[in-house]
Write a protein that holds these residues in place. Structure first.
Motif, PDB file in Angstrom:
ATOM      1  N   ASP A  76      36.390  61.381  35.778  1.00 42.32           N
ATOM      2  CA  ASP A  76      36.169  60.897  34.409  1.00 42.32           C
ATOM      3  C   ASP A  76      35.225  59.701  34.467  1.00 42.32           C
ATOM      4  N   ALA A  77      33.943  59.955  34.207  1.00 40.71           N
ATOM      5  CA  ALA A  77      32.920  58.919  34.346  1.00 40.71           C
ATOM      6  C   ALA A  77      32.696  58.130  33.060  1.00 40.71           C
ATOM      7  N   THR A  78      33.700  58.059  32.202  1.00 39.25           N
ATOM      8  CA  THR A  78      33.583  57.284  30.969  1.00 39.25           C
ATOM      9  C   THR A  78      33.324  55.825  31.314  1.00 39.25           C
ATOM     10  N   ASP A  79      32.221  55.295  30.804  1.00 37.99           N
ATOM     11  CA  ASP A  79      31.828  53.918  31.108  1.00 37.99           C
ATOM     12  C   ASP A  79      32.181  53.026  29.921  1.00 37.99           C
ATOM     13  N   LEU A  80      33.332  52.373  30.022  1.00 38.90           N
ATOM     14  CA  LEU A  80      33.782  51.456  28.982  1.00 38.90           C
ATOM     15  C   LEU A  80      33.871  50.045  29.538  1.00 38.90           C
ATOM     16  N   SER A  81      33.585  49.091  28.672  1.00 41.30           N
ATOM     17  CA  SER A  81      33.867  47.693  28.981  1.00 41.30           C
ATOM     18  C   SER A  81      35.046  47.271  28.120  1.00 41.30           C
ATOM     19  N   ILE A  82      35.964  46.515  28.730  1.00 37.56           N
ATOM     20  CA  ILE A  82      37.154  46.063  28.014  1.00 37.56           C
ATOM     21  C   ILE A  82      37.102  44.546  27.895  1.00 37.56           C
ATOM     22  N   LEU A  83      37.246  44.056  26.664  1.00 33.80           N
ATOM     23  CA  LEU A  83      37.274  42.623  26.387  1.00 33.80           C
ATOM     24  C   LEU A  83      38.730  42.221  26.194  1.00 33.80           C
ATOM     25  N   TRP A  84      39.232  41.347  27.056  1.00 36.62           N
ATOM     26  CA  TRP A  84      40.651  40.976  27.058  1.00 36.62           C
ATOM     27  C   TRP A  84      40.833  39.544  26.571  1.00 36.62           C
ATOM     28  N   PHE A  85      41.640  39.373  25.545  1.00 36.65           N
ATOM     29  CA  PHE A  85      42.084  38.048  25.120  1.00 36.65           C
ATOM     30  C   PHE A  85      43.547  37.932  25.549  1.00 36.65           C
ATOM     31  N   VAL A  86      43.814  37.048  26.508  1.00 37.90           N
ATOM     32  CA  VAL A  86      45.174  36.912  27.051  1.00 37.90           C
ATOM     33  C   VAL A  86      45.955  35.976  26.141  1.00 37.90           C
ATOM     34  N   ARG A  87      46.981  36.501  25.488  1.00 39.53           N
ATOM     35  CA  ARG A  87      47.743  35.711  24.522  1.00 39.53           C
ATOM     36  C   ARG A  87      49.046  35.180  25.100  1.00 39.53           C
ATOM     37  N   ARG A  88      49.689  35.969  25.943  1.00 38.84           N
ATOM     38  CA  ARG A  88      50.916  35.517  26.613  1.00 38.84           C
ATOM     39  C   ARG A  88      50.931  36.103  28.012  1.00 38.84           C
ATOM     40  N   GLY A  89      51.526  35.361  28.956  1.00 38.56           N
ATOM     41  CA  GLY A  89      51.607  35.850  30.325  1.00 38.56           C
ATOM     42  C   GLY A  89      50.297  35.675  31.075  1.00 38.56           C
ATOM     43  N   GLU A  90      50.097  36.525  32.097  1.00 41.26           N
ATOM     44  CA  GLU A  90      48.902  36.477  32.923  1.00 41.26           C
ATOM     45  C   GLU A  90      48.253  37.850  33.020  1.00 41.26           C
ATOM     46  N   PHE A  91      46.966  37.832  33.267  1.00 42.96           N
ATOM     47  CA  PHE A  91      46.196  39.055  33.481  1.00 42.96           C
ATOM     48  C   PHE A  91      45.573  38.941  34.865  1.00 42.96           C
ATOM     49  N   ALA A  92      45.942  39.851  35.770  1.00 40.56           N
ATOM     50  CA  ALA A  92      45.435  39.808  37.142  1.00 40.56           C
ATOM     51  C   ALA A  92      44.545  41.016  37.400  1.00 40.56           C
ATOM     52  N   PHE A  93      43.394  40.758  37.999  1.00 39.63           N
ATOM     53  CA  PHE A  93      42.426  41.808  38.317  1.00 39.63           C
ATOM     54  C   PHE A  93      42.095  41.709  39.795  1.00 39.63           C
ATOM     55  N   SER A  94      42.090  42.844  40.485  1.00 46.10           N
ATOM     56  CA  SER A  94      41.714  42.839  41.898  1.00 46.10           C
ATOM     57  C   SER A  94      40.924  44.098  42.232  1.00 46.10           C
ATOM     58  N   ASN A  95      39.947  43.926  43.120  1.00 44.22           N
ATOM     59  CA  ASN A  95      39.192  45.054  43.655  1.00 44.22           C
ATOM     60  C   ASN A  95      38.718  44.674  45.047  1.00 44.22           C
ATOM     61  N   GLN A  96      37.802  45.442  45.606  1.00 42.61           N
ATOM     62  CA  GLN A  96      37.376  45.205  46.980  1.00 42.61           C
ATOM     63  C   GLN A  96      36.679  43.859  47.159  1.00 42.61           C
ATOM     64  N   CYS A  97      36.250  43.242  46.048  1.00 39.08           N
ATOM     65  CA  CYS A  97      35.568  41.943  46.138  1.00 39.08           C
ATOM     66  C   CYS A  97      36.529  40.765  46.066  1.00 39.08           C
ATOM     67  N   GLY A  98      37.806  41.022  45.757  1.00 32.73           N
ATOM     68  CA  GLY A  98      38.766  39.931  45.673  1.00 32.73           C
ATOM     69  C   GLY A  98      39.644  40.046  44.438  1.00 32.73           C
TER      70      GLY A  98
END
Length: 348
Positions: A76-98
């Motif tokens: 599924d090569a759907t190319d979407l960008s997601i804009l995240w506004f963190v309102r409560r808690g934490e948002f963690a992102f990880s990939n091969q770069c860190g």
């Protein structure tokens, strides 16, 4: 009006992988979604669509995980960008770069075309909430040219970035909360404005902070604003501007030299430029050439017509008649505009 995208509790939590994209798997992109096994499971995701954009509010009483692998991208090569506004808690992102972690109040942009793992973590009260916006990447590129495959995180403490992002979030939240009274065109305009504010913020992060303005630069801003506000007044003069800005006529001339112009050049350039735009964007049935002439500060339509033709090579009636815009008027300064007005006694 917002609709429920999916809702999970202890009874149906194991169905999360099959329902998180909506009933017809039309939202987001393919990946692995799961909810942490916890005593309380209460996940609710609501969506409001505006054209190709979706505004989604997601609330949860347990940690959420989403993983997208290279296999998912191949399928599924759907190319979407997601804009995240963190309102409560934490948002963690990880990939091969860190790994990157965004806290409450932070803003994040992620993209679907590289593998990653996302975690939405609950806060001390056991809740997490994000307002996130899915945008086709080819549409977002009009505002954000930067590649966000490794996630762009804007902490809330990043000074000048905060006001634009706060306004963007409020606009998007208002569109999400609309009960149907907002027409589609207005909703699109608000979303487009929010994306523009986000794009401005991202660009500002890459630019060095502007040097502190000098007193002369601040005074020049005051002068330019006064002229803009009073441009339609045919009595506009150096004396009027100097008095309105609390400076002497001599100092006014000095300030305009900093801009490499004179009072006459500046005023006539602005008046003729605005008249040209008005002619281009108006219908003759709605407003006459005479009204446009008076509206930008000319004392007579004949004077306006002479100056317009001298600078743009066609009189206002001829220019307006060329609705295709094939007359390509050069900029006033490029046509010897300064020489033209410097010898004119029409603006005192």
């Amino acid at each position: 009006m917002a609709e429920t995208l999916f809702a999970l509790d202890r009874r149906n939590v194991h169905e999360g992988q099959n329902v998180f994209r909506g009933e017809r798997a039309q939202e987001y992109y393919r990946g692995d979604f799961w909810v942490e096994d916890a005593p309380t499971v209460d996940v609710r995701s609501e969506r409001r669509t505006v054209g190709a954009v979706s505004i989604i509010r997601q609330r949860s009483a347990s940690n959420l995980f989403f993983r997208r692998s290279r296999q998912h991208i191949r399928e599924d090569a759907t190319d979407l960008s997601i804009l995240w506004f963190v309102r409560r808690g934490e948002f963690a992102f990880s990939n091969q770069c860190g790994a990157k972690v965004a806290a409450e109040g932070d803003f994040v942009i992620t993209r679907s075309m590289e593998p990653f793992l996302i975690e939405c973590r609950t806060d001390g009260t056991g809740l997490s909430e994000v307002l996130h916006v899915t945008v086709p990447t080819h549409l977002l590129r009009a505002h954000v040219a930067q590649d966000c495959s490794s996630a762009l995180v804007v902490p809330a403490a990043r000074g000048r970035a905060v006001p634009e992002l706060a306004i963007a979030e409020h606009l998007l939240a208002d569109v999400f909360a609309d009960d149907g009274r907002l027409c589609e065109n207005s909703a699109r305009l608000l979303v487009e404005t929010a994306l523009g504010l986000i794009g401005h913020t991202v660009r500002a992060l890459e630019e060095p902070r502007p040097a502190r303005q000098s007193i002369a630069e601040r005074r020049l801003e005051d002068v330019l604003r006064f002229i803009e506000v009073h441009l339609s007044d045919p009595q506009l003069s150096t004396a009027m501007v100097a008095k309105g800005c609390g400076i002497s006529p001599r100092y006014l001339s000095f300030l305009l030299r900093l801009r490499e112009t004179s009072f006459s050049e500046l005023v006539w350039e602005q008046r003729l430029g605005k008249a040209r735009d008005w002619l281009t964007n108006s219908d003759p049935r709605d407003i006459s050439i005479s009204e446009i002439a008076y509206g930008v500060g000319f004392k007579s339509p004949a004077h306006f017509s002479r100056m317009f033709k001298r600078v743009f090579g066609a009189n206002p009636r001829e220019y307006r008649g060329d609705s295709g815009g094939e007359i390509a008027p050069p900029s006033p300064m490029a046509t010897g505009f300064g020489d033209f007005v410097s010898g004119s006694s029409l603006l005192q």
